[in-house]
Each structure stands twice: as C-alpha cells, then as structure tokens.
Design an enzyme around this catalytic site. Structure first.
Site, mmCIF file in Angstrom:
data_model
loop_
_atom_site.group_PDB
_atom_site.id
_atom_site.type_symbol
_atom_site.label_atom_id
_atom_site.label_comp_id
_atom_site.label_asym_id
_atom_site.label_seq_id
_atom_site.Cartn_x
_atom_site.Cartn_y
_atom_site.Cartn_z
ATOM 1 N N ARG A 1 0.852 -1.184 0.000
ATOM 2 C CA ARG A 1 0.000 0.000 0.000
ATOM 3 C C ARG A 1 0.894 1.242 0.000
ATOM 4 O O ARG A 1 1.405 1.637 1.048
ATOM 5 C CB ARG A 1 -0.901 0.018 1.239
ATOM 6 C CG ARG A 1 -1.902 -1.122 1.298
ATOM 7 C CD ARG A 1 -2.535 -1.203 2.679
ATOM 8 N NE ARG A 1 -3.248 0.018 3.033
ATOM 9 C CZ ARG A 1 -4.574 0.163 2.914
ATOM 10 N NH1 ARG A 1 -5.314 -0.838 2.455
ATOM 11 N NH2 ARG A 1 -5.158 1.289 3.261
ATOM 12 N N ASP B 1 1.739 5.245 -0.274
ATOM 13 C CA ASP B 1 1.052 6.470 0.138
ATOM 14 C C ASP B 1 0.819 7.404 -1.038
ATOM 15 O O ASP B 1 1.352 7.214 -2.132
ATOM 16 C CB ASP B 1 1.891 7.212 1.197
ATOM 17 C CG ASP B 1 1.918 6.477 2.528
ATOM 18 O OD1 ASP B 1 1.014 5.668 2.785
ATOM 19 O OD2 ASP B 1 2.864 6.710 3.302
ATOM 20 N N ARG C 1 10.581 6.186 4.066
ATOM 21 C CA ARG C 1 10.741 7.640 4.061
ATOM 22 C C ARG C 1 11.390 8.136 5.354
ATOM 23 O O ARG C 1 12.175 9.097 5.333
ATOM 24 C CB ARG C 1 9.388 8.305 3.852
ATOM 25 C CG ARG C 1 8.832 8.094 2.432
ATOM 26 C CD ARG C 1 7.370 8.472 2.339
ATOM 27 N NE ARG C 1 7.165 9.834 2.788
ATOM 28 C CZ ARG C 1 5.963 10.331 3.116
ATOM 29 N NH1 ARG C 1 4.879 9.552 3.057
ATOM 30 N NH2 ARG C 1 5.846 11.577 3.510
#
Length: 269
Positions: A60, A62, A220
């Site tokens: 999934r 972002d 990230r």
C-alpha cells in the site's frame, strides 16, 4: 475483437505487474471518494471484463509515491484474453498507470501474502538549484550530502529490528494489542547515479532498500534520517541507538513521498 468472457463460467487467478506515477493519486489502495491507483485500475478491468473485480496489491503506497513493480492479483473469467486485456487497460489507464505484464498463475497465489520481499528506490536531486525534469520523482536537497556517511549509517538498519523509531504507529482500538513493528531488512545501498554526460550542477543520489515487509512511512523515515546524517546533523554511529530507542522522536525527518518508488516485489520461483 476479442470474445466476451463467460461471466458465469470458470475463473482463474491473474497476476498483473503495474507501474504508475503516484503524483495524481491519493495512494494505491482503493478508497471511496478519492482517486487511487487500485480504484482506477479495478474500474478499468471491470469495464473490460464486464463484471466487478476484487484485486489484492503487494503493498500500500502512500499518496505521491510511485510504482514500477507493484503486483496485484485477483480472479477473472478464465476466457479472458490477457494480451487483449493488457492492451485495453493501457489505453484506458494511460498515461498515469501502465500494466507491464499480465499472466495466469496458481490459484493459491496472492500478491500480498505470497511475497517474500519488497524492494524500494528513493532518489534525491542534491544541488543548490532545482531540476524541473526530475521534480516529480526526486527530493530536492540543497545541502551537500556526504555519501560515505549515509552508506555507513544505512548498514545499521540491515537485519531484524523493531522499527518503531522509523514508523508511524498504527491506530489501535482500545483494549487491542499493538501490531509488531519488527521487520527484516535484507539489504541497503546508496549510489551516485548522475549521468556524467547530462551536464547540470548537481548529483542524482539513489537509495535502495529491500525487506521482507515495511511498516507505514518506514522507508521515508529511514531516508530522512540518513539525509540528516549526510548533512552532518546526525552522526553515522547514532543509528543503532535510534533503533533501540523505539520512539519516532528519536529519528530524523520524514522524506517527502515524491522520491519513493516501489521498484520490485519478490516471490518464490
């Protein structure tokens, strides 16, 4: 023109390898009321096969994150011509989404649960001036970065760790236990991939990381912390203590989504 699939007949499991520019999407997973990669792709498949479809994605991503090797799986009528399906999907979903391949697979295959590892790339344009040609797929960092320091620091995240310091903790209903944030990182790599013949006044830096799975914002957060290391804000040797702290506040900044791409997903041979 291909034959219309038999909607009441047998079905088979299909695997699609999908690429997408995440700039115009509110993430990958289907979400009512907003434009997502899975929402657009599923609607296009349903248009072609003339029935609702349900797909599972390998990861999934972002909002703003890109995909090159995202994998989705689901059941379609067995009579579907996959060559024709791929061609029609690429017309319907272009230019933001491309189906790179389509294949029938074993009925037990699941894009998410059959995956053994995920591989992400993150790219940084390190220069005092922006590069409009790279703006949609890189993070522009103006501070000069010490690549040697980022490489040294990245080595510390390899192995199995609790990555609570590098993940956004999930919201858990009262009375239920928090899910584990332990993940196994298989490899990391920093490289300078600047084309010496392209001119310009900066460097294109690439970070690659492979793990059995990732938690929310893990890549990230790791990249943001490693950039702080490269900028001299965090010493390379502090990363092990940041991991042990198991607090998001112990780590550095969170890198923006623009530079991140789900590059490849690995499955058993």
């Amino acid at each position: 023109m291909s034959a219309t699939p038999d909607l009441a007949g047998p079905v088979g499991r299909v695997k699609l390898v999908v690429a997408y520019d995440g700039s115009g999407f509110h993430g990958f997973a289907a979400n009512d009321g907003v434009r997502t990669v899975m929402g657009v792709l599923s609607a296009a498949v349903a248009t072609v096969v003339r029935q609702p479809v349900t797909f599972t994605g390998a990861g999934r991503t972002d909002a703003g994150v890109h995909g090159w090797g995202q994998v989705v799986s689901g059941d379609l009528p067995a009579g579907v011509d996959l060559v024709d399906l791929q061609r029609r999907l690429n017309k319907l979903c272009a230019p933001d989404i491309a189906v790179r391949s389509a294949a029938w697979v074993d009925d037990q295959f699941n894009a998410r649960f059959s995956a053994q590892w995920r591989h992400y790339r993150y790219e940084i344009w390190n220069s005092p001036t922006p590069n409009p040609m790279l703006a949609s797929r890189t993070w522009w960092v103006t501070t000069p970065l010490a690549l040697w320091a980022m490489r040294e620091a990245a080595d510390a995240v390899i192995g199995e760790h609790d990555f609570a310091s590098f993940c956004r903790r999930p919201k858990v209903p009262a009375g239920e236990p928090e899910p584990s944030l332990t993940r196994r990182v298989l490899s990391t790599r920093w490289s300078d991939v600047t084309d010496p013949g392209a001119g310009g006044d900066g460097r294109l830096l690439r970070f690659e990381i492979r793990a059995n799975a990732f938690c929310h914002q893990m890549v990230r957060s790791i990249v943001g912390t490693l950039v702080d290391v490269g900028a001299g804000k965090i010493a390379p040797g502090r990363v092990p203590s940041i991991l042990r702290a198991q607090r998001r506040q112990a780590a550095g900044q969170v890198a923006p989504p623009t530079g991140l791409t789900l590059w490849e997903v690995g499955y058993p041979d």
